[in-house]
Design an enzyme around this catalytic site. Structure first.
Site, PDB file in Angstrom:
ATOM      1  N   ARG A   1      55.378 -78.212 -43.144  1.00 57.53           N
ATOM      2  CA  ARG A   1      55.108 -79.386 -43.987  1.00 57.53           C
ATOM      3  C   ARG A   1      53.620 -79.405 -44.312  1.00 57.53           C
ATOM      4  O   ARG A   1      52.843 -78.622 -43.774  1.00 57.53           O
ATOM      5  CB  ARG A   1      55.596 -80.706 -43.352  1.00 57.53           C
ATOM      6  CG  ARG A   1      55.569 -80.831 -41.873  1.00 57.53           C
ATOM      7  CD  ARG A   1      54.212 -80.853 -41.238  1.00 57.53           C
ATOM      8  NE  ARG A   1      53.344 -81.816 -41.889  1.00 57.53           N
ATOM      9  CZ  ARG A   1      52.044 -81.793 -41.863  1.00 57.53           C
ATOM     10  NH1 ARG A   1      51.401 -80.830 -41.220  1.00 57.53           N
ATOM     11  NH2 ARG A   1      51.317 -82.702 -42.476  1.00 57.53           N
ATOM     12  N   GLY A   2      53.251 -80.344 -45.215  1.00 55.15           N
ATOM     13  CA  GLY A   2      51.899 -80.344 -45.746  1.00 55.15           C
ATOM     14  C   GLY A   2      51.922 -79.603 -47.076  1.00 55.15           C
ATOM     15  O   GLY A   2      52.484 -78.506 -47.175  1.00 55.15           O
ATOM     16  N   ALA A   3      51.326 -80.213 -48.110  1.00 55.70           N
ATOM     17  CA  ALA A   3      51.514 -79.706 -49.473  1.00 55.70           C
ATOM     18  C   ALA A   3      51.160 -78.221 -49.641  1.00 55.70           C
ATOM     19  O   ALA A   3      51.988 -77.439 -50.131  1.00 55.70           O
ATOM     20  CB  ALA A   3      50.734 -80.582 -50.445  1.00 55.70           C
TER      21      ALA A   3
ATOM     22  N   ARG B   1      61.647 -80.225 -51.565  1.00 54.45           N
ATOM     23  CA  ARG B   1      60.937 -81.504 -51.396  1.00 54.45           C
ATOM     24  C   ARG B   1      60.294 -81.844 -52.740  1.00 54.45           C
ATOM     25  O   ARG B   1      59.774 -80.947 -53.419  1.00 54.45           O
ATOM     26  CB  ARG B   1      59.863 -81.437 -50.290  1.00 54.45           C
ATOM     27  CG  ARG B   1      60.459 -81.358 -48.888  1.00 54.45           C
ATOM     28  CD  ARG B   1      59.403 -81.571 -47.811  1.00 54.45           C
ATOM     29  NE  ARG B   1      59.060 -82.973 -47.628  1.00 54.45           N
ATOM     30  CZ  ARG B   1      58.043 -83.388 -46.865  1.00 54.45           C
ATOM     31  NH1 ARG B   1      57.270 -82.519 -46.257  1.00 54.45           N
ATOM     32  NH2 ARG B   1      57.804 -84.681 -46.719  1.00 54.45           N
TER      33      ARG B   1
ATOM     34  N   GLN C   1      52.863 -87.281 -37.568  1.00 54.76           N
ATOM     35  CA  GLN C   1      52.072 -86.063 -37.825  1.00 54.76           C
ATOM     36  C   GLN C   1      50.650 -86.206 -37.276  1.00 54.76           C
ATOM     37  O   GLN C   1      50.025 -85.221 -36.890  1.00 54.76           O
ATOM     38  CB  GLN C   1      52.009 -85.771 -39.335  1.00 54.76           C
ATOM     39  CG  GLN C   1      53.314 -85.317 -39.945  1.00 54.76           C
ATOM     40  CD  GLN C   1      54.124 -86.455 -40.519  1.00 54.76           C
ATOM     41  OE1 GLN C   1      54.050 -87.588 -40.037  1.00 54.76           O
ATOM     42  NE2 GLN C   1      54.896 -86.187 -41.546  1.00 54.76           N
TER      43      GLN C   1
ATOM     44  N   ASP D   1      49.219 -84.884 -51.646  1.00 55.05           N
ATOM     45  CA  ASP D   1      50.395 -84.100 -52.018  1.00 55.05           C
ATOM     46  C   ASP D   1      50.452 -83.831 -53.511  1.00 55.05           C
ATOM     47  O   ASP D   1      51.042 -82.849 -53.954  1.00 55.05           O
ATOM     48  CB  ASP D   1      51.674 -84.798 -51.555  1.00 55.05           C
ATOM     49  CG  ASP D   1      51.893 -84.523 -50.087  1.00 55.05           C
ATOM     50  OD1 ASP D   1      51.224 -85.176 -49.260  1.00 55.05           O
ATOM     51  OD2 ASP D   1      52.683 -83.618 -49.756  1.00 55.05           O
TER      52      ASP D   1
ATOM     53  N   ASN E   1      49.945 -89.393 -51.305  1.00 56.97           N
ATOM     54  CA  ASN E   1      49.786 -88.808 -49.961  1.00 56.97           C
ATOM     55  C   ASN E   1      50.724 -89.573 -49.029  1.00 56.97           C
ATOM     56  O   ASN E   1      51.408 -90.526 -49.431  1.00 56.97           O
ATOM     57  CB  ASN E   1      48.321 -88.887 -49.510  1.00 56.97           C
ATOM     58  CG  ASN E   1      48.053 -88.029 -48.285  1.00 56.97           C
ATOM     59  OD1 ASN E   1      48.381 -86.848 -48.260  1.00 56.97           O
ATOM     60  ND2 ASN E   1      47.482 -88.608 -47.245  1.00 56.97           N
ATOM     61  N   LYS E   2      50.727 -89.165 -47.767  1.00 56.95           N
ATOM     62  CA  LYS E   2      51.631 -89.743 -46.773  1.00 56.95           C
ATOM     63  C   LYS E   2      51.635 -91.267 -46.805  1.00 56.95           C
ATOM     64  O   LYS E   2      50.584 -91.896 -46.939  1.00 56.95           O
ATOM     65  CB  LYS E   2      51.213 -89.228 -45.398  1.00 56.95           C
ATOM     66  CG  LYS E   2      52.002 -89.731 -44.220  1.00 56.95           C
ATOM     67  CD  LYS E   2      53.496 -89.514 -44.350  1.00 56.95           C
ATOM     68  CE  LYS E   2      53.863 -88.077 -44.636  1.00 56.95           C
ATOM     69  NZ  LYS E   2      55.280 -87.912 -45.062  1.00 56.95           N
TER      70      LYS E   2
END
Ligand code: MRU
Length: 317
Positions: free
Chosen positions: A48-50, A82, A175, A216, A226-227
């Protein structure tokens, strides 16, 4: 710091991921032997993570080409794994030009190089003795090596500019508490995990000097997805006159989306929030450009108006 190939790598017949769902308790690898399996690893957040999602998709596409898979089907399953991180589509567009393993590995190497460059730029914005606050995980795990916002913190730490880091735990998948805290501990950077809801009072008591997050997807006008929880931090930072910085590679800038209203926001399984009651689980939010002091890419610090300053934020290969 974790070696990039420990985070994810392409071998002859498989893509191998360090399973981020199990960290920090266990360091277990997951092996994917088809594009569909790589897509599943992205969807279930093994990786995960862009930027890391983009690299994973590139490796999945290269694997499919080596295996002689139906490339349209491979591209589709990866592209739809995603929705929010634009790096995913960007990496697949790149791979369509050249589906070779060498190209996929070059994308990985270039993403890590961009991280190092943007981290140095972002670190130069910080004052000595900075007490930084970060959200989610924008470290090496999220980028395939070094990191964006956490990379900036590491770079600033090495330059003697960081006193302490507040790490939002980042509900619901933690995270921050699991991955960012682990990375900072490994690097020896003083830090403390806080409940997401503790940020306001820490800012009010003067214990936060700067907020740094990843992204992201950054729209052409600077609105940034973003998150979930990033937007509330930006509002809080503005209220307390604390600079809010977004650190992300140019592969995260989506020049074809004019504003945050056009960014698709992933809705994940409500059971991630609570297994027992009705719940809603938007995984990202959009921070309006007006709340962002600077967006830092490998090209340097972009400042408002972003519609002008982000024009040059393109990937140079
Ligand atoms: O749902 P995740 O863990 O993939 O979300 C990750 C983030 O929101 C990160 O901050 C973002 O991808 C930037 S990573 C350098």
């Amino acid at each position: 710091m974790l070696a990039p190939e420990r985070i994810l790598r392409l071998e002859d017949d498989r893509v191998v991921f360090l399973d981020q769902r199990r960290l920090p308790l266990e360091e277990i690898e997951v092996e994917c032997r088809t594009a569909a399996e790589v897509a599943d690893a992205i969807r279930t957040m093994v990786v995960r993570g862009a930027p890391a999602i983009g690299i994973a998709a590139a490796y999945g596409y290269a694997l499919a080409a080596v295996r002689g898979e139906d490339m349209d089907a491979a591209e589709h399953v990866l592209r739809t794994s995603r929705p929010t991180a634009v790096n995913l589509g960007w990496a697949l567009d790149e791979m369509r030009r050249d589906p070779s393993p060498a190209h996929a590995r070059a994308i990985h190497d270039a993403e890590v190089a961009r991280c190092r460059a943007m981290s140095a730029h972002a670190a130069s914005l910080l004052a000595p003795n900075t007490r930084a606050l970060t959200h989610c995980n924008a470290g090496g795990l999220a980028t395939g090596g070094y990191g964006s916002a956490v990379g900036a913190i590491l770079s600033a730490w090495e330059a003697g500019l960081v006193e302490h880091v507040w790490v939002d735990e980042t509900r619901p998948l933690l995270q921050g508490a699991r991955l960012t805290a682990w990375e900072l501990e490994t690097a020896g950077v003083p830090h403390a995990v806080i409940a997401d809801s503790a940020a306001a009072s820490l800012m009010a008591s003067g214990e936060v000097d700067a907020v740094l997050t990843g992204a992201d997807r950054i729209a052409a006008n600077g609105d940034t997805a973003n998150k979930i929880g990033t937007y509330s931090l930006a509002v809080l930072a503005a209220h307390h006159d604390i600079p809010f910085y977004v650190v992300a590679p140019s592969s995260t800038v989506d020049h074809s989306t004019t504003s945050g209203a056009g960014i698709p926001i992933e809705e994940r399984d409500p059971a991630e929030v609570t297994p027992r009651f009705a719940a809603r689980n938007p995984a990202f939010d959009v921070t309006p450009a007006a709340l962002i002091r600077a967006i830092v890419t490998e090209h340097g610090a972009h400042t408002p108006p972003y519609a002008d300053s982000l024009v040059g934020a393109v990937v140079s290969v």
